[in-house]
Design an enzyme around this catalytic site. Sequence first.
Site, PDB file in Angstrom:
ATOM      1  CG  ASP A   1      89.851 121.332  21.828  1.00  0.00           C
ATOM      2  OD1 ASP A   1      90.448 120.301  21.712  1.00  0.00           O
ATOM      3  OD2 ASP A   1      90.205 122.359  22.203  1.00  0.00           O
TER       4      ASP A   1
ATOM      5  CG  LEU B   1      80.272 118.275  55.131  1.00  0.00           C
ATOM      6  CD1 LEU B   1      79.480 119.227  54.626  1.00  0.00           C
ATOM      7  CD2 LEU B   1      80.852 118.474  56.462  1.00  0.00           C
TER       8      LEU B   1
ATOM      9  CD  GLU C   1      77.880 127.874  56.144  1.00  0.00           C
ATOM     10  OE1 GLU C   1      78.849 126.928  55.188  1.00  0.00           O
ATOM     11  OE2 GLU C   1      78.759 128.139  57.275  1.00  0.00           O
TER      12      GLU C   1
ATOM     13  CE  LYS D   1      76.812 118.296  50.711  1.00  0.00           C
ATOM     14  NZ  LYS D   1      76.931 118.024  49.236  1.00  0.00           N
TER      15      LYS D   1
ATOM     16  NE  ARG E   1      87.054 116.407  49.423  1.00  0.00           N
ATOM     17  CZ  ARG E   1      87.080 115.219  49.556  1.00  0.00           C
ATOM     18  NH1 ARG E   1      87.221 114.624  48.570  1.00  0.00           N
ATOM     19  NH2 ARG E   1      87.152 114.531  50.564  1.00  0.00           N
TER      20      ARG E   1
ATOM     21  CD  GLU F   1      81.045 122.975  46.462  1.00  0.00           C
ATOM     22  OE1 GLU F   1      81.920 122.907  47.019  1.00  0.00           O
ATOM     23  OE2 GLU F   1      80.431 121.694  45.865  1.00  0.00           O
TER      24      GLU F   1
ATOM     25  CE  LYS G   1      74.171 115.016  50.495  1.00  0.00           C
ATOM     26  NZ  LYS G   1      74.462 114.034  49.898  1.00  0.00           N
TER      27      LYS G   1
ATOM     28  CB  CYS H   1      76.589  81.521  49.443  1.00  0.00           C
ATOM     29  SG  CYS H   1      77.804  82.557  48.740  1.00  0.00           S
TER      30      CYS H   1
ATOM     31  CB  CYS I   1      82.855  81.858  49.361  1.00  0.00           C
ATOM     32  SG  CYS I   1      81.512  82.981  48.479  1.00  0.00           S
TER      33      CYS I   1
HETATM   34  S1  IVH Z   1      82.010 122.605  54.444  1.00  0.00           S
HETATM   35  C1  IVH Z   1      85.017 119.631  56.327  1.00  0.00           C
HETATM   36  N1  IVH Z   1      80.135 124.062  53.407  1.00  0.00           N
HETATM   37  O1  IVH Z   1      79.888 119.738  50.283  1.00  0.00           O
HETATM   38  C2  IVH Z   1      83.823 120.416  56.035  1.00  0.00           C
HETATM   39  N2  IVH Z   1      80.957 122.225  51.966  1.00  0.00           N
HETATM   40  O2  IVH Z   1      80.860 116.542  51.440  1.00  0.00           O
HETATM   41  C3  IVH Z   1      84.066 120.851  54.600  1.00  0.00           C
HETATM   42  N3  IVH Z   1      79.614 121.836  49.997  1.00  0.00           N
HETATM   43  O3  IVH Z   1      83.095 118.814  49.754  1.00  0.00           O
HETATM   44  C4  IVH Z   1      82.919 121.252  53.735  1.00  0.00           C
HETATM   45  N4  IVH Z   1      78.446 123.707  50.034  1.00  0.00           N
HETATM   46  O4  IVH Z   1      82.150 120.547  48.272  1.00  0.00           O
HETATM   47  C5  IVH Z   1      80.833 122.986  53.370  1.00  0.00           C
HETATM   48  N5  IVH Z   1      78.405 125.664  52.625  1.00  0.00           N
HETATM   49  C6  IVH Z   1      79.216 124.591  52.556  1.00  0.00           C
HETATM   50  C7  IVH Z   1      79.243 123.601  51.345  1.00  0.00           C
HETATM   51  C8  IVH Z   1      79.998 122.503  51.097  1.00  0.00           C
HETATM   52  C9  IVH Z   1      78.899 122.698  49.350  1.00  0.00           C
HETATM   53  C10 IVH Z   1      80.216 120.598  49.556  1.00  0.00           C
HETATM   54  C11 IVH Z   1      81.983 120.662  49.481  1.00  0.00           C
HETATM   55  C12 IVH Z   1      82.229 119.404  50.267  1.00  0.00           C
HETATM   56  C13 IVH Z   1      80.788 118.485  50.300  1.00  0.00           C
HETATM   57  C14 IVH Z   1      80.701 117.837  51.501  1.00  0.00           C
END
Ligand code: IVH
Length: 674
Positions: free
Chosen positions: A35, A85, A116, A118, A139, A174, A306, A400, A429
């Site tokens: 390792d 999402l 919330e 992200k 996941r 997460e 975002k 093209c 093509c």
């Molecule tokens: S809800 C169906 N809440 O963002 C909805 N996701 O593409 C499921 N993530 O795969 C997600 N913080 O890994 C949710 N407060 C939050 C989050 C969160 C981070 C991530 C999660 C998910 C991705 C969405």
Amino acid sequence: MINKNQISKIYQEKLKKIKKFNKAYFDMDKPLISDHEFDELKRELIELEKTHPFLKLNTSINNMVGSKPSTKFEKVKHSKQMLSLGNAFNKEDMIDFKKKIKNFLNTSSEIELSSEPKIDGISASLRYEDGKLIYGLSRGDGIFGENITENLLTISEIPKKIISAPKVIEIRGEVYIGKKDFHSIKDKFANPRNAAGGSLRQKDSNETKKIPLKFFAYGVGEIRPQIFKTQKNLLEKLKLWGFVTNTHCKIVKSIQEIESNHSEIENIRSGLDYDVDGIVYKVNDFNFQKRLGSTSHSPRWAIAYKFSSVKASSKIKEIIIQVGRTGAITPVAKIDPVTVGGVVVSNATLHNEDEINRKDIRVGDVVNIQRAGDVIPQVLSVNISKRTKSSKKFIFPKKCLCGFPTKKEISSTTKKTDAVRRCIRGYDCNFTAKEKLKHIVSKDAFDIEGLGKKVIDNFWDLNLIRSPADIFKLNFDKIENLDGWGKLSIQNLKNAINKSKNISLNRFVYSIGIRHIGQENAKILGAFFKTDKKFSELFENKKRKNILKNLYDLDGIGDTQIRSIDDFFSKPKNSSIIKSLMSVLNIENFKKIYKEGELSNKNIMFTGGFEKMSRSEAKALAEEHGAKILGTVSKKLNYLVVGNSKPTKKKIDKAKELKINLLNEDKWYELLNR
Ligand code: IVH
């Protein structure tokens, strides 16, 4: 001083070595080196990448080591799919999100949203039965996860037991590494997210333990019985059960609140101990969430807004064109490599010919580049003051890459000329054909692991795959002699290809890449054709015309789709390619699992708007009760549901003439037993 070529050579050699060790470790569970030696080699590569950013343009070590789905963890099906999402990038996107929700729920009142942060980490799902943690999954692809329980157990923020919990509850959240903790291991990984991912996938949980992972809980998967009314309720309970929930969660309603909340979190972002790449907004009421449901990839009740993208400035060296699977010609700017938000960017999209003309983008221009989330970097604007006198207007190529002229189509609905130029030769093509193959093997289509975009490019150049059927007749003896292929990877590829031969009719219809036929439309067509035999009638001109007429009956399929299907199958080359493909497959007949409902085998159509729900929700509900939704009035129709707001008189008259049952909104609810 050593030059770029020499550095590149040293890097490639080390990369080759680590690939070999990585494979032995992850795929065969047989480490060839210790390792420590492995880590040392990886550190050297990362150091090289950090000091010579041009190297990363090829293959970044961080994207490779350990990130490949490994075979060493048991695969377990998520009892409720882990969706991803949809993204919003600006206020307009959020206004749109809110509008869609209100339309769907047919309400004019403001909907409460749970806001919330992200967290940019790795999601995991923890299953508790009778309050005891049974297992934890990664996941994976959203449908199947990997059993990483042992590694998740090393996280002190994950309770092993929860009291007075529902019989079954899956807690989702997460996994991440705090920025401070990351500091001490930053030589080994490019960013905290990679470090969390790598650590969670260690085969020895003692290794995982060495890195302090943390966990934010934010949602539920399967839950029996449902005890929560709102997302807010859920977050409060999670906290009582001993989970860590984010302290910056709150309820918001208006777009103003959303915007100010956004800037607030963006401002404190750098001071937080974890990476946040946006804010997730979720409809707070679980009843509404249930009604809204989801599309194939993401829930309608949530969105990731975002943070504003990162921008940079660079010079356009060259403008090249790329051909997509529909023949669309996309201009791409090759720019002097520039770091945008930690990633080295050397290509940026220019979208289409109109965009280049509108912004008067030229070779040699200094331009502003933007990179937002995982989307392709784009050229925002030109810095005209830096333009040289000798600069010339860019003339968009009219041909093209295959040498044939391209066309701008006129939309049949808007009668406007398309902004996109296309090569309309399809499989004739070579450039379009190669992209079509990449689509065929992609995740939502045949989903052939091991046949990625690069492999398709390589196999195309070697003449190993030139049409879809070739995928299933591969000459593995030839592949065995290629660089980078070994016995194990060949066996894996063989297995993946064999597995993909059994394909459902809808997936197949989506895979063949008829323009305007996405996953949702493919499902509708799958339900209509039911068998590949019936579908094959599209190959015969006469039968096709008849079938196409019937397609107007399907809700969701319109003129654009029908023309496109006709266009596709009227080309003999397409028909012969698809016929050969079908001959090597086992296409499963369409089976819709109708829920036992009052409307099984009933054909329904809606006209006009309703008071208590939107048309989209009415349709979704009807389908949930087993009904089929038709798009035109015919003898096959069992019910025409007539809403109060602007129903179409013609449809009602025709239904009356054919003696079809007419229902008003109240009778429709009675039918549903609501
Ligand atoms: S809800 C169906 N809440 O963002 C909805 N996701 O593409 C499921 N993530 O795969 C997600 N913080 O890994 C949710 N407060 C939050 C989050 C969160 C981070 C991530 C999660 C998910 C991705 C969405």
